[in-house]
Design an enzyme around this catalytic site. Sequence first.
Site, PDB file in Angstrom:
ATOM      1  N   SER A 236      15.522  12.987 -31.755  1.00  0.00           N
ATOM      2  CA  SER A 236      15.638  11.795 -30.926  1.00  0.00           C
ATOM      3  C   SER A 236      14.372  10.968 -31.117  1.00  0.00           C
ATOM      4  O   SER A 236      13.452  11.379 -31.828  1.00  0.00           O
ATOM      5  CB  SER A 236      15.782  12.178 -29.459  1.00  0.00           C
ATOM      6  OG  SER A 236      14.528  12.633 -28.984  1.00  0.00           O
ATOM      7  N   LYS A 237      14.346   9.848 -30.442  1.00  0.00           N
ATOM      8  CA  LYS A 237      13.205   8.936 -30.613  1.00  0.00           C
ATOM      9  C   LYS A 237      11.887   9.577 -30.196  1.00  0.00           C
ATOM     10  O   LYS A 237      10.820   9.105 -30.556  1.00  0.00           O
ATOM     11  CB  LYS A 237      13.461   7.656 -29.829  1.00  0.00           C
ATOM     12  CG  LYS A 237      14.518   6.823 -30.526  1.00  0.00           C
ATOM     13  CD  LYS A 237      14.608   5.430 -29.966  1.00  0.00           C
ATOM     14  CE  LYS A 237      15.769   4.714 -30.628  1.00  0.00           C
ATOM     15  NZ  LYS A 237      16.596   3.995 -29.691  1.00  0.00           N
TER      16      LYS A 237
END
Length: 459
Positions: A236-237
């Site tokens: 994920s980010k």
Amino acid sequence: MKITRFAPSPTGTLHIGGVRTALFNYIFSRQHNGLFLIRIEDTDQERSKKEFEVDILQGLQWLGIEADQEPVRQSERSELYRKAAEKLINSGSAYWCNCTPEELDEMRKAQSAAGKKPMYDGRSRNLGLARSSETVLRLATPENGETIVNDLIRGEIKFNNNELDDLILLRSDGSPTYHFCNVVDDYEQKITTVIRGEDHISNTPRQIHIQKALGYPDLEYAHLPLVLGEDKKRLSKRHAATSLNAYKEMGYTKETIINTLALLGWSTQEEIFSTNDLIANFDIKNVQKGAAIFDLKRMDWISSQHLSNLNNDDFIKIIGPFMEEINIHADAQNYEAIILAMRTSKPSLRQIAESTKPFFFPLEEYDPKGTEKFLKGSKELLEHAFDKLQNLNEWTETELDMLLIQIRDFFNYPVPKVNQPLRIALMGTTMSPSLGYTLELFGKEESLKRIQTAIKFIG
Ligand code: GLU
């Protein structure tokens, strides 16, 4: 002939996990003299956005992962789904169900209370209800036996049919559901092989039930391992950028991105390869079952390898847009020489472009660590070097190198004690090509000016 497809839902920009899925589909089709198709799964009208579709298609085009036919959109294919639904209704494989959300809720609660898995219990199956604005169409799924998914990566995966409930195919407003469209489209597009993320494994037996009810041929499946961050949580980010665009903007080339993503779950002896090498060597059967970890450091290494394979002309061309972006134009003095001097300094094009800045713009500051370690105690050295350099007639790397040796001998200093303060004076940091060449690139006037400024700074 094998036909594969990439079937993104346009609910976000192109994710690097999606790129890997598209890439493996593309490679597989090329290896089997087949076709690679793209299908935009935009049935979720609220979350699907045209701008995401454009982003996905442009991203794939940039990477050279292009479809062999025009992409299709589920939003434009309602007629096909309507016909398939008719077929199921006529053959008695689907039925209308008028259970209200409240009723379903109660049913699930009762199941949970009795320690059972909550699922639709098929209560409308034999009621022979007619279609109305209150009914959904459900698939009458086999209640016994098992469904086997033959997965090219995972082998046989078995599911008990009694754990799968009667899936909704059409909503009460008549719109088709995701699984239904997915199955109808795979058939209509003549797909032979479905290569997609592991998160779709549990959907597969449900989709197989729809296929069988429609009399469609079996498909081949390959479910790719999830892409995780270094902490083994889903990428994920928090870990790293996840969109293809971000990597493009950071200055990773398409060759680097393809190479890096192909290694997510697959490996070969050679770590550096091209798309054509992949077509020659990739084997879907060798894709690992376990999750794949995305490692930015590895990507940097792969990037350095690919960049070093470029000849000078190609390198100058490819870094051009990144130079432009920081306002360094091709007509700047020593433009090419400076880029080539710095081309191995960093792993990505953007970082390499950034690293040339000290040559083109006045220094904004000196690196604090370098200042502390090398610059502070070097006033005498810099003053001496300034005098010597000022009297040098021929400003060439060879002459400058000789002069640097003389300065070292004069003070009886080791190399870093002479070179690092001068580097910081010129570049602001200790990072530069060989010092003689760095001085040559700056030219006499600018070199002397920067040394003078550093002397003043030390004060
Ligand atoms: N639209 C699905 C997704 O974006 C892919 C479905 C499939 O490949 O079958 O995850």
